[in-house]
Write a protein that holds these residues in place. Structure first.
Motif, short mmCIF file in Angstrom:
data_model
loop_
_atom_site.label_atom_id
_atom_site.label_comp_id
_atom_site.label_asym_id
_atom_site.label_seq_id
_atom_site.Cartn_x
_atom_site.Cartn_y
_atom_site.Cartn_z
N ARG A 86 76.53 14.49 -44.69
CA ARG A 86 76.79 15.04 -46.03
C ARG A 86 76.03 14.26 -47.10
N ALA A 87 75.92 12.95 -46.92
CA ALA A 87 75.19 12.12 -47.88
C ALA A 87 73.70 12.47 -47.86
N GLU A 88 73.12 12.62 -46.65
CA GLU A 88 71.71 13.02 -46.55
C GLU A 88 71.50 14.39 -47.16
N GLU A 89 72.42 15.31 -46.88
CA GLU A 89 72.32 16.66 -47.43
C GLU A 89 72.29 16.61 -48.95
N LYS A 90 73.23 15.88 -49.55
CA LYS A 90 73.29 15.79 -51.01
C LYS A 90 72.02 15.19 -51.59
N ARG A 91 71.54 14.10 -50.95
CA ARG A 91 70.31 13.46 -51.44
C ARG A 91 69.14 14.43 -51.39
N TRP A 92 69.02 15.17 -50.30
CA TRP A 92 67.90 16.10 -50.15
C TRP A 92 68.05 17.32 -51.05
N VAL A 93 69.25 17.80 -51.23
CA VAL A 93 69.46 18.94 -52.14
C VAL A 93 69.04 18.54 -53.54
N ASP A 94 69.48 17.37 -54.01
CA ASP A 94 69.09 16.90 -55.34
C ASP A 94 67.58 16.77 -55.46
N GLN A 95 66.95 16.20 -54.44
CA GLN A 95 65.49 16.02 -54.47
C GLN A 95 64.77 17.37 -54.47
N MET A 96 65.22 18.31 -53.66
CA MET A 96 64.56 19.61 -53.58
C MET A 96 64.75 20.41 -54.87
N LEU A 97 65.90 20.28 -55.51
CA LEU A 97 66.10 20.95 -56.80
C LEU A 97 65.15 20.41 -57.85
N ARG A 98 64.95 19.09 -57.85
CA ARG A 98 63.99 18.48 -58.80
C ARG A 98 62.57 18.98 -58.50
N ARG A 99 62.19 19.01 -57.23
CA ARG A 99 60.85 19.48 -56.86
C ARG A 99 60.63 20.94 -57.25
N LEU A 100 61.63 21.76 -56.97
CA LEU A 100 61.53 23.18 -57.29
C LEU A 100 61.39 23.39 -58.79
N GLU A 101 62.19 22.69 -59.56
CA GLU A 101 62.12 22.79 -61.02
C GLU A 101 60.76 22.31 -61.54
N ALA A 102 60.24 21.22 -60.98
CA ALA A 102 58.93 20.71 -61.40
C ALA A 102 57.84 21.72 -61.10
N ARG A 103 57.91 22.35 -59.93
CA ARG A 103 56.91 23.35 -59.56
C ARG A 103 56.99 24.54 -60.51
N GLU A 104 58.20 24.98 -60.83
CA GLU A 104 58.36 26.11 -61.74
C GLU A 104 57.90 25.75 -63.15
N ASP A 105 58.15 24.52 -63.57
CA ASP A 105 57.70 24.08 -64.90
C ASP A 105 56.18 24.11 -65.00
N ARG A 106 55.50 23.74 -63.91
CA ARG A 106 54.03 23.77 -63.92
C ARG A 106 53.51 25.20 -64.03
N ARG A 107 54.24 26.15 -63.47
CA ARG A 107 53.81 27.55 -63.50
C ARG A 107 54.22 28.26 -64.77
N ARG A 108 55.13 27.70 -65.53
CA ARG A 108 55.70 28.35 -66.71
C ARG A 108 54.92 27.97 -67.96
N PRO A 109 54.28 28.93 -68.59
CA PRO A 109 53.53 28.61 -69.81
C PRO A 109 54.47 28.30 -70.97
N GLY A 110 53.99 27.53 -71.93
CA GLY A 110 54.77 27.21 -73.12
C GLY A 110 54.66 28.30 -74.16
N ASP A 111 55.37 28.12 -75.27
CA ASP A 111 55.37 29.11 -76.33
C ASP A 111 53.97 29.34 -76.90
N GLY A 112 53.20 28.27 -77.08
CA GLY A 112 51.85 28.41 -77.62
C GLY A 112 50.97 29.26 -76.73
N GLU A 113 51.04 29.01 -75.43
CA GLU A 113 50.24 29.81 -74.49
C GLU A 113 50.71 31.26 -74.46
N LEU A 114 52.02 31.46 -74.57
CA LEU A 114 52.58 32.81 -74.59
C LEU A 114 52.08 33.57 -75.82
#
Length: 187
Positions: A38-66
Protein backbone atom coordinates in the motif's frame (compact mmCIF):
# COMPACT_ATOMS: atom_id res chain seq x y z
CA UNK A 1 -4.83 17.63 -11.25
CA UNK A 2 -8.33 18.84 -12.11
CA UNK A 3 -10.52 19.04 -9.00
CA UNK A 4 -13.25 16.90 -10.54
CA UNK A 5 -10.93 13.95 -11.22
CA UNK A 6 -11.41 10.67 -9.39
CA UNK A 7 -8.47 8.32 -8.93
CA UNK A 8 -8.83 4.64 -9.71
CA UNK A 9 -5.93 2.28 -8.97
CA UNK A 10 -5.90 -0.97 -10.92
CA UNK A 11 -3.63 -3.74 -9.68
CA UNK A 12 -2.42 -6.20 -12.28
CA UNK A 13 -0.84 -9.58 -11.52
CA UNK A 14 0.86 -9.46 -14.94
CA UNK A 15 2.67 -6.19 -14.23
CA UNK A 16 6.02 -6.71 -12.57
CA UNK A 17 7.69 -3.28 -12.34
CA UNK A 18 5.97 -0.81 -14.64
CA UNK A 19 3.48 1.81 -13.55
CA UNK A 20 1.38 3.92 -15.90
CA UNK A 21 -1.44 6.45 -15.68
CA UNK A 22 -3.96 8.00 -18.02
CA UNK A 23 -7.13 10.09 -17.94
CA UNK A 24 -10.44 8.41 -18.75
CA UNK A 25 -13.10 11.11 -18.70
CA UNK A 26 -13.31 12.40 -15.13
CA UNK A 27 -11.21 9.53 -13.78
CA UNK A 28 -7.45 9.17 -13.55
CA UNK A 29 -6.51 5.50 -13.88
CA UNK A 30 -3.19 4.35 -12.40
CA UNK A 31 -1.99 0.85 -13.29
CA UNK A 32 0.36 -0.78 -10.76
CA UNK A 33 1.74 -4.29 -10.14
CA UNK A 34 -0.41 -6.37 -7.80
CA UNK A 35 2.69 -7.08 -5.69
CA UNK A 36 3.06 -3.46 -4.58
CA UNK A 37 2.52 -2.72 -0.89
CA UNK A 38 0.00 0.00 0.00
CA UNK A 39 2.90 2.37 0.73
CA UNK A 40 4.50 1.66 -2.67
CA UNK A 41 1.12 2.10 -4.34
CA UNK A 42 0.56 5.49 -2.68
CA UNK A 43 4.08 6.68 -3.54
CA UNK A 44 3.66 5.66 -7.18
CA UNK A 45 0.15 7.07 -7.49
CA UNK A 46 1.38 10.45 -6.20
CA UNK A 47 4.36 10.36 -8.57
CA UNK A 48 2.25 9.38 -11.59
CA UNK A 49 -0.30 12.11 -10.88
CA UNK A 50 2.51 14.68 -10.81
CA UNK A 51 3.95 13.32 -14.08
CA UNK A 52 0.56 13.29 -15.78
CA UNK A 53 -0.17 16.86 -14.69
CA UNK A 54 3.28 18.02 -15.86
CA UNK A 55 2.74 16.40 -19.26
CA UNK A 56 -0.69 18.01 -19.59
CA UNK A 57 0.72 21.40 -18.54
CA UNK A 58 3.31 21.18 -21.32
CA UNK A 59 0.55 20.50 -23.86
CA UNK A 60 -1.79 23.20 -22.53
CA UNK A 61 -1.27 26.63 -24.07
CA UNK A 62 -1.52 29.74 -21.90
CA UNK A 63 -3.96 32.61 -22.28
CA UNK A 64 -1.57 34.61 -24.46
CA UNK A 65 -1.14 31.74 -26.90
CA UNK A 66 -4.89 31.14 -26.91
CA UNK A 67 -5.55 34.80 -27.75
CA UNK A 68 -2.95 34.75 -30.54
CA UNK A 69 -4.53 31.61 -31.97
CA UNK A 70 -7.99 33.20 -31.87
CA UNK A 71 -6.74 36.28 -33.74
CA UNK A 72 -5.09 34.08 -36.36
CA UNK A 73 -8.29 32.05 -36.81
CA UNK A 74 -10.40 35.23 -37.03
CA UNK A 75 -8.17 36.56 -39.79
CA UNK A 76 -7.99 33.26 -41.65
CA UNK A 77 -11.65 32.18 -41.50
CA UNK A 78 -13.78 35.21 -40.53
CA UNK A 79 -12.15 38.09 -42.48
CA UNK A 80 -10.53 39.49 -39.31
CA UNK A 81 -12.70 42.60 -39.09
CA UNK A 82 -13.85 41.78 -35.55
CA UNK A 83 -11.11 40.61 -33.24
CA UNK A 84 -11.54 39.55 -29.63
CA UNK A 85 -10.45 41.96 -26.93
CA UNK A 86 -9.41 39.04 -24.77
CA UNK A 87 -9.37 35.26 -24.83
CA UNK A 88 -8.65 33.17 -21.77
CA UNK A 89 -8.96 29.71 -20.27
CA UNK A 90 -11.45 29.35 -17.44
CA UNK A 91 -12.06 26.59 -14.91
CA UNK A 92 -15.68 27.44 -14.06
CA UNK A 93 -17.37 26.27 -17.28
CA UNK A 94 -18.39 22.70 -16.64
CA UNK A 95 -21.47 22.61 -18.86
CA UNK A 96 -20.16 24.52 -21.89
CA UNK A 97 -17.05 24.51 -24.05
CA UNK A 98 -16.81 28.26 -24.42
CA UNK A 99 -18.63 31.55 -24.13
CA UNK A 100 -18.47 35.02 -25.62
CA UNK A 101 -19.61 38.46 -24.55
CA UNK A 102 -20.07 40.23 -27.91
CA UNK A 103 -20.43 43.67 -26.28
CA UNK A 104 -16.92 43.51 -24.79
CA UNK A 105 -15.28 41.08 -27.21
CA UNK A 106 -14.27 38.77 -24.35
CA UNK A 107 -14.06 35.04 -25.05
CA UNK A 108 -13.70 32.37 -22.38
CA UNK A 109 -12.75 28.79 -23.21
CA UNK A 110 -13.29 25.91 -20.81
CA UNK A 111 -10.03 24.38 -19.67
CA UNK A 112 -11.72 20.98 -20.12
CA UNK A 113 -10.87 21.14 -23.83
CA UNK A 114 -7.21 22.07 -23.37
CA UNK A 115 -6.07 18.48 -23.91
CA UNK A 116 -8.33 17.88 -26.92
CA UNK A 117 -6.95 17.90 -30.48
CA UNK A 118 -5.97 21.36 -31.68
CA UNK A 119 -8.57 21.31 -34.48
CA UNK A 120 -11.30 20.88 -31.84
CA UNK A 121 -9.98 23.81 -29.79
CA UNK A 122 -9.80 25.83 -33.02
CA UNK A 123 -13.44 25.01 -33.76
CA UNK A 124 -14.55 26.21 -30.32
CA UNK A 125 -12.57 29.41 -30.86
CA UNK A 126 -14.12 29.96 -34.32
CA UNK A 127 -17.58 29.31 -32.85
CA UNK A 128 -17.05 31.94 -30.17
CA UNK A 129 -15.42 34.36 -32.63
CA UNK A 130 -18.50 34.07 -34.85
CA UNK A 131 -20.52 35.46 -31.94
CA UNK A 132 -18.62 38.73 -32.36
CA UNK A 133 -20.56 39.03 -35.64
CA UNK A 134 -23.82 37.31 -34.65
CA UNK A 135 -24.70 36.89 -30.95
CA UNK A 136 -27.37 34.28 -31.75
CA UNK A 137 -27.23 30.89 -33.49
CA UNK A 138 -29.07 31.90 -36.66
CA UNK A 139 -28.32 30.98 -40.25
CA UNK A 140 -25.72 33.73 -40.75
CA UNK A 141 -23.90 32.61 -37.61
CA UNK A 142 -23.65 29.01 -38.85
CA UNK A 143 -22.48 30.19 -42.28
CA UNK A 144 -19.54 31.89 -40.56
CA UNK A 145 -18.75 28.88 -38.37
CA UNK A 146 -18.76 26.56 -41.41
CA UNK A 147 -15.92 28.57 -42.92
CA UNK A 148 -13.72 26.57 -40.56
CA UNK A 149 -12.94 23.43 -42.63
CA UNK A 150 -13.15 20.97 -39.74
CA UNK A 151 -16.32 22.42 -38.18
CA UNK A 152 -18.51 19.35 -38.73
CA UNK A 153 -15.78 16.95 -37.64
CA UNK A 154 -15.11 18.96 -34.46
CA UNK A 155 -18.83 19.18 -33.63
CA UNK A 156 -19.01 15.42 -33.97
CA UNK A 157 -16.01 15.01 -31.70
CA UNK A 158 -17.54 17.24 -29.02
CA UNK A 159 -20.93 15.53 -29.27
CA UNK A 160 -19.25 12.13 -28.94
CA UNK A 161 -17.20 13.33 -25.99
CA UNK A 162 -20.34 14.66 -24.30
CA UNK A 163 -22.26 11.45 -24.95
CA UNK A 164 -19.41 9.37 -23.54
CA UNK A 165 -19.13 11.58 -20.45
CA UNK A 166 -22.79 11.45 -19.48
CA UNK A 167 -24.94 8.44 -18.78
CA UNK A 168 -27.97 10.03 -20.46
CA UNK A 169 -26.04 10.67 -23.70
CA UNK A 170 -26.13 13.75 -25.84
CA UNK A 171 -27.89 13.55 -29.20
CA UNK A 172 -28.65 16.64 -31.26
CA UNK A 173 -30.71 16.51 -34.43
CA UNK A 174 -30.78 20.26 -34.94
CA UNK A 175 -27.67 22.41 -34.68
CA UNK A 176 -29.57 25.03 -32.70
CA UNK A 177 -30.07 22.40 -29.97
CA UNK A 178 -26.31 22.11 -29.37
CA UNK A 179 -26.00 25.71 -28.29
CA UNK A 180 -28.65 27.09 -25.99
CA UNK A 181 -28.69 30.08 -23.72
CA UNK A 182 -27.28 32.79 -25.95
CA UNK A 183 -23.70 32.93 -27.07
CA UNK A 184 -22.29 29.80 -25.51
CA UNK A 185 -21.04 26.50 -26.79
CA UNK A 186 -22.20 23.85 -24.37
CA UNK A 187 -20.63 20.49 -23.71
Amino acid sequence: MPSNTRIEVRRSPRRRRTVSAYRDGDTTVVLVPATFSRAEEKRWVDQMLRRLEAREDRRRPGDGELHERAVELARRHLDGTRLPSGVRWVDNQNSRWGSCTPETGEIRISRRIAGMPSWVVDYVLVHELAHLYHPNHGREFWELVRRYPKADRARGYLEGYSAGSRSEGCVHDDEDDLETGGSTLEG
